[in-house]
Design a protein around this motif. Structure first.
Motif, PDB file in Angstrom:
ATOM      1  N   ALA A 141       0.854  -1.191   0.000  1.00  0.00           N
ATOM      2  CA  ALA A 141       0.000   0.000   0.000  1.00  0.00           C
ATOM      3  C   ALA A 141       0.884   1.232   0.000  1.00  0.00           C
ATOM      4  O   ALA A 141       2.020   1.215   0.497  1.00  0.00           O
ATOM      5  CB  ALA A 141      -0.920   0.012   1.215  1.00  0.00           C
ATOM      6  N   VAL A 142       0.354   2.321  -0.565  1.00  0.00           N
ATOM      7  CA  VAL A 142       1.076   3.589  -0.612  1.00  0.00           C
ATOM      8  C   VAL A 142       0.130   4.703  -0.180  1.00  0.00           C
ATOM      9  O   VAL A 142      -1.003   4.785  -0.676  1.00  0.00           O
ATOM     10  CB  VAL A 142       1.613   3.904  -2.025  1.00  0.00           C
ATOM     11  CG1 VAL A 142       2.408   5.205  -2.028  1.00  0.00           C
ATOM     12  CG2 VAL A 142       2.478   2.763  -2.542  1.00  0.00           C
ATOM     13  N   LEU A 143       0.572   5.543   0.751  1.00  0.00           N
ATOM     14  CA  LEU A 143      -0.178   6.722   1.157  1.00  0.00           C
ATOM     15  C   LEU A 143       0.525   7.941   0.571  1.00  0.00           C
ATOM     16  O   LEU A 143       1.644   8.270   0.964  1.00  0.00           O
ATOM     17  CB  LEU A 143      -0.241   6.832   2.682  1.00  0.00           C
ATOM     18  CG  LEU A 143      -0.950   8.065   3.233  1.00  0.00           C
ATOM     19  CD1 LEU A 143      -2.418   8.065   2.843  1.00  0.00           C
ATOM     20  CD2 LEU A 143      -0.808   8.129   4.759  1.00  0.00           C
ATOM     21  N   VAL A 144      -0.125   8.615  -0.395  1.00  0.00           N
ATOM     22  CA  VAL A 144       0.512   9.693  -1.155  1.00  0.00           C
ATOM     23  C   VAL A 144       0.062  11.044  -0.612  1.00  0.00           C
ATOM     24  O   VAL A 144      -1.109  11.403  -0.728  1.00  0.00           O
ATOM     25  CB  VAL A 144       0.148   9.594  -2.656  1.00  0.00           C
ATOM     26  CG1 VAL A 144       0.899  10.644  -3.448  1.00  0.00           C
ATOM     27  CG2 VAL A 144       0.440   8.201  -3.191  1.00  0.00           C
ATOM     28  N   PRO A 145       0.968  11.833  -0.015  1.00  0.00           N
ATOM     29  CA  PRO A 145       0.585  13.158   0.480  1.00  0.00           C
ATOM     30  C   PRO A 145       0.662  14.195  -0.631  1.00  0.00           C
ATOM     31  O   PRO A 145       1.656  14.311  -1.345  1.00  0.00           O
ATOM     32  CB  PRO A 145       1.643  13.436   1.553  1.00  0.00           C
ATOM     33  CG  PRO A 145       2.859  12.710   1.069  1.00  0.00           C
ATOM     34  CD  PRO A 145       2.365  11.502   0.295  1.00  0.00           C
ATOM     35  N   GLY A 146      -0.408  14.941  -0.817  1.00  0.00           N
ATOM     36  CA  GLY A 146      -0.392  16.030  -1.780  1.00  0.00           C
ATOM     37  C   GLY A 146      -0.756  15.589  -3.183  1.00  0.00           C
ATOM     38  O   GLY A 146      -0.838  14.399  -3.492  1.00  0.00           O
ATOM     39  N   PRO A 147      -0.954  16.577  -4.069  1.00  0.00           N
ATOM     40  CA  PRO A 147      -1.353  16.281  -5.448  1.00  0.00           C
ATOM     41  C   PRO A 147      -0.160  15.869  -6.305  1.00  0.00           C
ATOM     42  O   PRO A 147       0.977  15.872  -5.843  1.00  0.00           O
ATOM     43  CB  PRO A 147      -1.928  17.620  -5.915  1.00  0.00           C
ATOM     44  CG  PRO A 147      -1.144  18.642  -5.141  1.00  0.00           C
ATOM     45  CD  PRO A 147      -0.869  18.024  -3.802  1.00  0.00           C
ATOM     46  N   GLY A 148      -0.435  15.527  -7.546  1.00  0.00           N
ATOM     47  CA  GLY A 148       0.632  15.201  -8.492  1.00  0.00           C
ATOM     48  C   GLY A 148       0.520  13.819  -9.071  1.00  0.00           C
ATOM     49  O   GLY A 148       0.856  13.584 -10.227  1.00  0.00           O
ATOM     50  N   LEU A 149       0.055  12.865  -8.272  1.00  0.00           N
ATOM     51  CA  LEU A 149      -0.093  11.498  -8.762  1.00  0.00           C
ATOM     52  C   LEU A 149      -1.308  11.429  -9.684  1.00  0.00           C
ATOM     53  O   LEU A 149      -2.382  11.930  -9.352  1.00  0.00           O
ATOM     54  CB  LEU A 149      -0.267  10.535  -7.599  1.00  0.00           C
ATOM     55  CG  LEU A 149      -0.337   9.045  -7.977  1.00  0.00           C
ATOM     56  CD1 LEU A 149       1.029   8.559  -8.431  1.00  0.00           C
ATOM     57  CD2 LEU A 149      -0.826   8.218  -6.793  1.00  0.00           C
ATOM     58  N   ARG A 163      -1.784  -3.115  -3.388  1.00  0.00           N
ATOM     59  CA  ARG A 163      -3.217  -3.398  -3.332  1.00  0.00           C
ATOM     60  C   ARG A 163      -4.035  -2.183  -2.940  1.00  0.00           C
ATOM     61  O   ARG A 163      -5.254  -2.155  -3.144  1.00  0.00           O
ATOM     62  CB  ARG A 163      -3.475  -4.529  -2.338  1.00  0.00           C
ATOM     63  CG  ARG A 163      -2.837  -5.854  -2.751  1.00  0.00           C
ATOM     64  CD  ARG A 163      -3.287  -6.970  -1.839  1.00  0.00           C
ATOM     65  NE  ARG A 163      -2.855  -8.267  -2.349  1.00  0.00           N
ATOM     66  CZ  ARG A 163      -3.395  -9.417  -1.976  1.00  0.00           C
ATOM     67  NH1 ARG A 163      -4.392  -9.434  -1.108  1.00  0.00           N
ATOM     68  NH2 ARG A 163      -2.945 -10.545  -2.474  1.00  0.00           N
ATOM     69  N   ALA A 164      -3.385  -1.200  -2.347  1.00  0.00           N
ATOM     70  CA  ALA A 164      -4.091   0.016  -1.926  1.00  0.00           C
ATOM     71  C   ALA A 164      -3.231   1.233  -2.233  1.00  0.00           C
ATOM     72  O   ALA A 164      -2.060   1.275  -1.863  1.00  0.00           O
ATOM     73  CB  ALA A 164      -4.398  -0.042  -0.432  1.00  0.00           C
ATOM     74  N   VAL A 165      -3.809   2.204  -2.923  1.00  0.00           N
ATOM     75  CA  VAL A 165      -3.181   3.503  -3.127  1.00  0.00           C
ATOM     76  C   VAL A 165      -4.137   4.534  -2.549  1.00  0.00           C
ATOM     77  O   VAL A 165      -5.296   4.618  -2.962  1.00  0.00           O
ATOM     78  CB  VAL A 165      -2.914   3.795  -4.617  1.00  0.00           C
ATOM     79  CG1 VAL A 165      -2.265   5.163  -4.779  1.00  0.00           C
ATOM     80  CG2 VAL A 165      -2.041   2.704  -5.230  1.00  0.00           C
ATOM     81  N   VAL A 166      -3.666   5.303  -1.574  1.00  0.00           N
ATOM     82  CA  VAL A 166      -4.499   6.289  -0.892  1.00  0.00           C
ATOM     83  C   VAL A 166      -3.867   7.663  -1.080  1.00  0.00           C
ATOM     84  O   VAL A 166      -2.675   7.845  -0.805  1.00  0.00           O
ATOM     85  CB  VAL A 166      -4.626   5.970   0.613  1.00  0.00           C
ATOM     86  CG1 VAL A 166      -5.555   6.961   1.299  1.00  0.00           C
ATOM     87  CG2 VAL A 166      -5.112   4.546   0.828  1.00  0.00           C
ATOM     88  N   GLU A 320      -7.363   1.165   9.188  1.00  0.00           N
ATOM     89  CA  GLU A 320      -8.415   0.204   8.850  1.00  0.00           C
ATOM     90  C   GLU A 320      -8.814   0.318   7.383  1.00  0.00           C
ATOM     91  O   GLU A 320      -9.131  -0.690   6.740  1.00  0.00           O
ATOM     92  CB  GLU A 320      -9.611   0.422   9.768  1.00  0.00           C
ATOM     93  CG  GLU A 320      -9.342  -0.024  11.208  1.00  0.00           C
ATOM     94  CD  GLU A 320     -10.495   0.273  12.143  1.00  0.00           C
ATOM     95  OE1 GLU A 320     -11.439   0.986  11.709  1.00  0.00           O
ATOM     96  OE2 GLU A 320     -10.457  -0.185  13.301  1.00  0.00           O
ATOM     97  N   LEU A 321      -8.780   1.546   6.831  1.00  0.00           N
ATOM     98  CA  LEU A 321      -9.050   1.724   5.402  1.00  0.00           C
ATOM     99  C   LEU A 321      -8.000   0.991   4.572  1.00  0.00           C
ATOM    100  O   LEU A 321      -8.327   0.277   3.615  1.00  0.00           O
ATOM    101  CB  LEU A 321      -9.065   3.209   5.052  1.00  0.00           C
ATOM    102  CG  LEU A 321      -9.001   3.573   3.557  1.00  0.00           C
ATOM    103  CD1 LEU A 321     -10.200   2.999   2.806  1.00  0.00           C
ATOM    104  CD2 LEU A 321      -8.921   5.083   3.372  1.00  0.00           C
ATOM    105  N   VAL A 322      -6.730   1.166   4.935  1.00  0.00           N
ATOM    106  CA  VAL A 322      -5.650   0.478   4.221  1.00  0.00           C
ATOM    107  C   VAL A 322      -5.822  -1.036   4.326  1.00  0.00           C
ATOM    108  O   VAL A 322      -5.696  -1.765   3.333  1.00  0.00           O
ATOM    109  CB  VAL A 322      -4.279   0.921   4.773  1.00  0.00           C
ATOM    110  CG1 VAL A 322      -3.162   0.029   4.224  1.00  0.00           C
ATOM    111  CG2 VAL A 322      -4.000   2.382   4.434  1.00  0.00           C
ATOM    112  N   PRO A 329      -8.666  -6.009  -2.689  1.00  0.00           N
ATOM    113  CA  PRO A 329      -8.144  -5.038  -3.657  1.00  0.00           C
ATOM    114  C   PRO A 329      -9.098  -4.746  -4.812  1.00  0.00           C
ATOM    115  O   PRO A 329      -8.941  -3.734  -5.501  1.00  0.00           O
ATOM    116  CB  PRO A 329      -6.854  -5.692  -4.157  1.00  0.00           C
ATOM    117  CG  PRO A 329      -7.023  -7.149  -3.884  1.00  0.00           C
ATOM    118  CD  PRO A 329      -7.848  -7.232  -2.643  1.00  0.00           C
ATOM    119  N   GLY A 330     -10.089  -5.586  -5.024  1.00  0.00           N
ATOM    120  CA  GLY A 330     -11.015  -5.359  -6.124  1.00  0.00           C
ATOM    121  C   GLY A 330     -12.185  -4.462  -5.774  1.00  0.00           C
ATOM    122  O   GLY A 330     -12.997  -4.129  -6.648  1.00  0.00           O
ATOM    123  N   ALA A 331     -12.288  -4.030  -4.523  1.00  0.00           N
ATOM    124  CA  ALA A 331     -13.414  -3.192  -4.109  1.00  0.00           C
ATOM    125  C   ALA A 331     -13.293  -1.798  -4.712  1.00  0.00           C
ATOM    126  O   ALA A 331     -12.198  -1.318  -5.037  1.00  0.00           O
ATOM    127  CB  ALA A 331     -13.463  -3.094  -2.584  1.00  0.00           C
TER     128      ALA A 331
END
Length: 349
Positions: A141-149, A163-166, A320-322, A329-331
């Motif tokens: 999983a990756v938690l990305v701070p800020g815009p750009g992605l 499986r999770a990109v937040v 818990e979200l992650v 991962p398909g949700a």
């Protein structure tokens, strides 16, 4: 009696380095503890599906400690079909106390769910290029701070096994879970408060530091929106986070003719407030001041600093979200609005 000085030569240094110690394996732990390798795996991976007595668990842990053995992360990943690593790229700007506390709580909550949090230092890469660098580490999983992605970056991460990109941003990104940050609402709340207190010539601090525009631009937009169709005005005040910059701005205050200022956040507010007081500007009589973040230091100032309290997600809720996303991962991606802005009125306004 004559003395003779005799020089004793140092023994020649060994040209051979000592043989490296062998890396202990789970088989070594099993032999020392008198159990099978499977039992070692169950104990050290804290597997709940297999019941193992407490004395056996204790023997395995003592043997592992004596040998200096730690489980191999890559091997665990192969068994699980994915890593347990959650990657947190460093934000593109210096993280303040509010964000640092949020990260601390998030890391603790993920650790309790048996994930390993790795913070990725800034490397000059942004957007999809940064996503390629993150993907090399194969995080789950990756938690990305800020815009750009963008959507392409999300796809790169998912194809590498994430499986999770937040994202923590003001806009949603296709394919990613979104924690939506309403920075407009912060500026709108602060300036609405000043206007309600009778202030009409309102300054808004815009930090000069690189990268801060991702937060300051929407806060300025929210401030302007709050004063639309009123008789009040907004004056933009560029300010670097230095005493020299604050002193230079404070020296211009009589010419600017402002009766109040939203100083971006509490740190900039405290910096500017001190400089204004050094110039003899009375707060709040001559100029009302409000910040944002509700930091403890703002309550210790005199006059106490008015602020906008910001509600970030709890570390537990985000963890818990992650975890939900990793397990399923398909949700469909979730979206949650954050930064509920609440004005805290104190002495400075």
């Amino acid at each position: 009696m004559p003395y003779v000085m005799v020089q004793i030569p140092n023994p020649p240094a060994s040209t051979q380095s000592p043989a490296p110690r062998s890396v202990p394996t789970s088989a070594d732990v099993a032999r020392l503890a008198g159990v099978s390798r499977a039992t070692v795996s169950y104990v050290l991976n804290n597997t709940s599906a297999v019941r193992i007595s407490e004395p056996t668990r204790r023997r395995v842990h003592e043997a592992a400690k004596e040998l200096g053995y730690v489980p191999h992360a890559a091997a665990r990943s192969l068994r699980a079909g994915h890593s347990r690593m959650v990657l947190m790229p460093a934000p593109p700007v210096p993280a303040g106390p509010l964000y640092s506390q949020f990260v601390h709580d998030f890391q603790g909550a993920l650790s309790r769910l048996d994930y390993t949090v790795v913070q990725y230092g800034a490397s000059g890469l942004r957007g999809d290029d940064a996503a390629r660098a993150w993907a090399e580490l194969r995080p789950v999983a990756v938690l990305v701070p800020g815009p750009g992605l963008g959507p392409e970056g999300v796809d790169i991460l998912k194809r590498s096994g994430a499986r999770a990109v937040v994202t923590l941003s003001s806009e949603r990104v296709e394919g990613a879970h979104a924690l939506l940050m309403d920075h407009d609402g912060v500026g709108r709340s602060a300036v609405t408060h000043l206007h309600a207190r009778g202030r009409r010539r309102i300054g808004v601090v815009v930090p000069d530091e690189r990268g801060m525009d991702m937060f300051s631009v929407p806060r300025l937009a929210g401030a302007r929106e709050a004063l639309r169709d009123t008789d009040a005005t907004v004056t933009v005040l560029p300010l670097a986070f230095t005493e020299e910059s604050a002193a230079a701005l404070a020296a211009q205050w009589p010419r600017l003719g402002l009766d109040s200022v939203f100083a971006y956040n509490d740190e900039y507010a405290m910096l500017l407030m001190r400089a204004l007081q050094d110039e003899g500007v009375r707060i709040p009589e001559d100029t009302a001041v409000i910040g944002a973040d509700d930091l403890l230091l703002g309550r210790l100032l005199r006059p106490r600093l008015s602020t906008v309290r910001i509600a970030l997600p709890s570390g537990r809720d985000l963890a818990e979200l992650v975890d939900r996303a990793v397990r399923n991962p398909g949700a469909a991606p979730e979206a949650h609005e954050l930064l509920a802005a609440t004005v805290v009125h104190r002495d400075s306004s």
